[in-house]
Design an enzyme around this catalytic site. Structure first.
Site, PDB file in Angstrom:
ATOM      1  N   ASN A 212       0.845  -1.205   0.000  1.00  0.00           N
ATOM      2  CA  ASN A 212       0.000   0.000   0.000  1.00  0.00           C
ATOM      3  C   ASN A 212       0.878   1.252   0.000  1.00  0.00           C
ATOM      4  O   ASN A 212       2.108   1.163  -0.018  1.00  0.00           O
ATOM      5  CB  ASN A 212      -0.950  -0.028   1.194  1.00  0.00           C
ATOM      6  CG  ASN A 212      -0.201  -0.156   2.499  1.00  0.00           C
ATOM      7  OD1 ASN A 212       0.602   0.698   2.855  1.00  0.00           O
ATOM      8  ND2 ASN A 212      -0.442  -1.247   3.211  1.00  0.00           N
ATOM      9  N   ASP A 281      -4.800  -6.196   5.000  1.00  0.00           N
ATOM     10  CA  ASP A 281      -5.894  -6.978   5.586  1.00  0.00           C
ATOM     11  C   ASP A 281      -5.901  -8.404   5.042  1.00  0.00           C
ATOM     12  O   ASP A 281      -6.365  -9.314   5.703  1.00  0.00           O
ATOM     13  CB  ASP A 281      -7.237  -6.302   5.292  1.00  0.00           C
ATOM     14  CG  ASP A 281      -7.400  -5.019   6.096  1.00  0.00           C
ATOM     15  OD1 ASP A 281      -6.784  -4.929   7.177  1.00  0.00           O
ATOM     16  OD2 ASP A 281      -8.120  -4.114   5.646  1.00  0.00           O
ATOM     17  N   LYS A 291       8.180 -17.762 -10.398  1.00  0.00           N
ATOM     18  CA  LYS A 291       7.468 -16.632 -11.002  1.00  0.00           C
ATOM     19  C   LYS A 291       6.214 -17.135 -11.741  1.00  0.00           C
ATOM     20  O   LYS A 291       6.299 -18.091 -12.511  1.00  0.00           O
ATOM     21  CB  LYS A 291       8.421 -15.939 -11.974  1.00  0.00           C
ATOM     22  CG  LYS A 291       7.888 -14.669 -12.545  1.00  0.00           C
ATOM     23  CD  LYS A 291       8.877 -14.029 -13.502  1.00  0.00           C
ATOM     24  CE  LYS A 291       8.178 -12.958 -14.305  1.00  0.00           C
ATOM     25  NZ  LYS A 291       8.814 -12.686 -15.568  1.00  0.00           N
ATOM     26  N   PHE A 326      -4.273   3.378  14.869  1.00  0.00           N
ATOM     27  CA  PHE A 326      -4.487   4.400  13.843  1.00  0.00           C
ATOM     28  C   PHE A 326      -5.681   4.002  12.987  1.00  0.00           C
ATOM     29  O   PHE A 326      -5.925   2.815  12.785  1.00  0.00           O
ATOM     30  CB  PHE A 326      -3.246   4.544  12.949  1.00  0.00           C
ATOM     31  CG  PHE A 326      -2.245   5.523  13.500  1.00  0.00           C
ATOM     32  CD1 PHE A 326      -1.491   5.205  14.607  1.00  0.00           C
ATOM     33  CD2 PHE A 326      -2.085   6.763  12.904  1.00  0.00           C
ATOM     34  CE1 PHE A 326      -0.575   6.111  15.135  1.00  0.00           C
ATOM     35  CE2 PHE A 326      -1.172   7.686  13.415  1.00  0.00           C
ATOM     36  CZ  PHE A 326      -0.419   7.357  14.532  1.00  0.00           C
ATOM     37  N   LYS A 340     -13.293   1.290  15.510  1.00  0.00           N
ATOM     38  CA  LYS A 340     -12.017   0.545  15.601  1.00  0.00           C
ATOM     39  C   LYS A 340     -11.460   0.580  17.015  1.00  0.00           C
ATOM     40  O   LYS A 340     -10.941  -0.408  17.527  1.00  0.00           O
ATOM     41  CB  LYS A 340     -10.998   1.135  14.621  1.00  0.00           C
ATOM     42  CG  LYS A 340     -11.226   0.615  13.220  1.00  0.00           C
ATOM     43  CD  LYS A 340     -10.304   1.204  12.191  1.00  0.00           C
ATOM     44  CE  LYS A 340     -10.882   0.855  10.820  1.00  0.00           C
ATOM     45  NZ  LYS A 340     -10.228   1.497   9.712  1.00  0.00           N
ATOM     46  N   LYS A 344     -11.007  -2.933  18.863  1.00  0.00           N
ATOM     47  CA  LYS A 344      -9.633  -3.388  19.068  1.00  0.00           C
ATOM     48  C   LYS A 344      -9.133  -3.075  20.483  1.00  0.00           C
ATOM     49  O   LYS A 344      -7.955  -3.259  20.776  1.00  0.00           O
ATOM     50  CB  LYS A 344      -8.721  -2.778  18.003  1.00  0.00           C
ATOM     51  CG  LYS A 344      -9.242  -3.058  16.574  1.00  0.00           C
ATOM     52  CD  LYS A 344      -8.261  -2.691  15.508  1.00  0.00           C
ATOM     53  CE  LYS A 344      -8.895  -2.853  14.120  1.00  0.00           C
ATOM     54  NZ  LYS A 344      -7.919  -3.029  13.058  1.00  0.00           N
TER      55      LYS A 344
HETATM   56  N1  CTP Z   1      -4.119  -3.299  12.090  1.00  0.00           N
HETATM   57  C1  CTP Z   1      -3.427  -4.403  12.538  1.00  0.00           C
HETATM   58  N2  CTP Z   1      -3.513  -5.583  11.877  1.00  0.00           N
HETATM   59  C2  CTP Z   1      -4.270  -5.691  10.769  1.00  0.00           C
HETATM   60  C3  CTP Z   1      -4.999  -4.575  10.285  1.00  0.00           C
HETATM   61  C4  CTP Z   1      -4.888  -3.376  10.976  1.00  0.00           C
HETATM   62  O1  CTP Z   1      -2.735  -4.310  13.550  1.00  0.00           O
HETATM   63  N3  CTP Z   1      -4.336  -6.847  10.134  1.00  0.00           N
HETATM   64  C5  CTP Z   1      -4.034  -2.035  12.859  1.00  0.00           C
HETATM   65  C6  CTP Z   1      -3.329  -0.907  12.140  1.00  0.00           C
HETATM   66  O2  CTP Z   1      -1.948  -0.908  12.431  1.00  0.00           O
HETATM   67  C7  CTP Z   1      -4.030   0.327  12.682  1.00  0.00           C
HETATM   68  C8  CTP Z   1      -5.417  -0.161  12.984  1.00  0.00           C
HETATM   69  O3  CTP Z   1      -5.337  -1.592  13.086  1.00  0.00           O
HETATM   70  O4  CTP Z   1      -3.454   0.756  13.897  1.00  0.00           O
HETATM   71  C9  CTP Z   1      -6.451   0.195  11.963  1.00  0.00           C
HETATM   72  O5  CTP Z   1      -6.061  -0.268  10.701  1.00  0.00           O
HETATM   73  P1  CTP Z   1      -7.090  -0.266   9.511  1.00  0.00           P
HETATM   74  O6  CTP Z   1      -6.478  -0.939   8.321  1.00  0.00           O
HETATM   75  O7  CTP Z   1      -7.635   1.110   9.341  1.00  0.00           O
HETATM   76  O8  CTP Z   1      -8.246  -1.171  10.163  1.00  0.00           O
HETATM   77  P2  CTP Z   1      -9.057  -2.384   9.667  1.00  0.00           P
HETATM   78  O9  CTP Z   1      -9.556  -3.069  10.895  1.00  0.00           O
HETATM   79  O10 CTP Z   1      -8.276  -3.195   8.722  1.00  0.00           O
HETATM   80  O11 CTP Z   1     -10.309  -1.717   8.975  1.00  0.00           O
HETATM   81  P3  CTP Z   1     -10.646  -1.412   7.449  1.00  0.00           P
HETATM   82  O12 CTP Z   1     -11.884  -2.197   7.212  1.00  0.00           O
HETATM   83  O13 CTP Z   1     -10.884   0.068   7.393  1.00  0.00           O
HETATM   84  O14 CTP Z   1      -9.480  -1.866   6.631  1.00  0.00           O
END
Ligand code: CTP
Length: 407
Positions: A212, A281, A291, A326, A340, A344
């Site tokens: 990303n 995610d 490859k 975050f 969140k 979390k």
């Molecule tokens: N995070 C994490 N592990 C993951 C995904 C996210 O630890 N697999 C943490 C990120 O480091 C951040 C927070 O969760 O501090 C929010 O990340 P974000 O990608 O915005 O949250 P998601 O739960 O993945 O929600 P979204 O559906 O918006 O992707």
């Protein structure tokens, strides 16, 4: 002996009614042992007499670039070189604009161009002037160049309006200067801080991966500021082009699974955990050993869910640990961030709307909001990621100290 003893502070005073507050600031700084060299713009002289600053600082006050008092030196270069800090208070829209454009047509602007010292700007102006897009753009430009802003307060303005634009109080500016020279000591002394940063890399095959836009800048700024505040800092980072800040222990990782392992194995020793990383995610269900060759017209990738590291930390954390997450969003920031935070089990969450100008990935600035279990705590206007980092760490340190006091 105070931290300001012997420090040279070049104080630029611009033409605004708040110039009178600069007199109180000069007095405080001088009493604390600083050498205050005041430069006034021509307009400033309309509000307060140079003699006021001369008497309070016990030094000659500079107004005219060509009024050279000492033939042995060129004053604006000498002042620029002697400064440990250049502070403009009050700073008008005009001086901010000149600094952003690199113009030098008076003593203050030439000194600003010549100095290698940190430059701090405390703006003061009418609420509409402050909000003017031209002024805002100039401030953003300066922020990106590392100029630090001491934000104006809200309240009754001399022009009759009520709003943002009032010069920060001399006490507030003085305290910020003092903290700068102290290097924010000790607020996190003895604490182990674990920071994650950057984006994760999820391999498809030996030459391809999913990732990303995260640059890692926010997490690196947090790590750097945490060291300045006395903490022992471990930074678990996805691939990043950034230089590792001095004093920070780097643990480089690639995938979300690597990051999980690196973080969970260090969780026990950490009191403050800050998850600024943009964790993927999903990851490819299979990582091809060779490859992937081009064959059919379409290719479907199967992705499987990665573990949510922050959520796991939220379940594992003890009462002595403070966890910050975050939330980078493109819509409904407040709702998503609060969701969140609760899901979390974080102590704080930093929300940013990445669709906003000056916020989010890649840049040196951010526009963020801090939330706790009860809702919004602080909404910060655009500022450098280092300033955001410092404010976040100060809030965390305060909350951790309060929690320790209660238990
Ligand atoms: N995070 C994490 N592990 C993951 C995904 C996210 O630890 N697999 C943490 C990120 O480091 C951040 C927070 O969760 O501090 C929010 O990340 P974000 O990608 O915005 O949250 P998601 O739960 O993945 O929600 P979204 O559906 O918006 O992707």
């Amino acid at each position: 002996m105070g931290v300001l003893q012997g420090k040279t502070i070049v104080l630029g005073v611009c033409g605004g009614i708040a110039a009178y507050k600069a007199a109180a600031l000069t007095s405080k700084l001088t009493q604390a042992g600083a050498v205050v060299r005041v430069i006034m713009t021509r307009s400033a002289v309309q509000f307060v007499a140079p003699l006021t600053f001369q008497t309070l600082s016990r030094h000659h006050v500079f107004v005219d670039t060509f009024d050279e008092k000492d033939p042995a030196v060129v004053s604006h270069i000498n002042l620029a070189d002697s400064a440990d800090l250049v502070l403009i208070a009050p700073a008008t829209a005009n001086t901010i604009g000149k600094l952003a454009l690199g113009l030098g047509d008076d003593m203050l602007s030439t000194t600003l161009l010549a100095t290698m010292a940190p430059i701090w700007v405390a703006p003061a102006m009418n609420v509409h002037m402050y909000a003017n897009p031209a002024v805002q753009t100039n401030m953003e430009t300066l922020l990106r160049r590392g100029v630090r802003f001491i934000e104006p307060g809200e309240g009754q303005l001399a022009c009759g309006y009520v709003g943002k634009g009032r010069l920060a109080e001399p006490e507030e500016i003085f305290a910020a200067v003092e903290r700068h020279f102290q290097g924010e000591p000790g607020r996190l002394a003895g604490k182990h801080v674990l920071v994650t940063a950057g984006g994760t890399v999820e391999r498809l095959d030996p030459v391809r991966y999913l990732t990303n836009d995260s640059s890692g800048k926010m997490g690196y700024a947090i790590a750097e500021e945490a060291v300045r505040m006395g903490a022992k800092v471990t930074l678990v980072s996805g691939p990043s082009a950034l230089t590792v800040p001095e004093g920070v222990q780097l643990v480089p990782v690639q995938s979300a699974l690597d990051m999980r392992e690196a973080v969970l194995s260090r969780l026990g020793e950490s009191q403050l955990i800050i998850k600024a990383a943009a964790v993927a995610d999903y990851r490819p269900a299979v990582v091809a050993e060779q490859k992937i060759k081009k064959k059919a017209d379409s290719l479907t990738l199967e992705l499987i869910k990665n573990p949510d590291i922050l959520q796991e930390i939220g379940t594992l954390k003890t009462k002595k640990q403070f966890v910050i997450g975050f939330a980078a969003e493109t819509e409904a920031l407040d709702e998503h961030a609060m969701d969140k935070l609760k899901r979390k089990n974080c102590d704080l969450i930093v929300g940013n709307d990445v669709s906003q100008v000056g916020a989010g990935f890649g840049g040196d600035t951010n526009v963020v909001r801090f939330y706790d279990q009860n809702g919004l705590v602080q909404a910060l206007p655009i500022q450098s990621k280092w300033d955001v980092a410092r404010k976040l760490l100060e809030l965390a340190a305060e909350r951790m100290a309060a929690a320790a006091g209660e238990s």
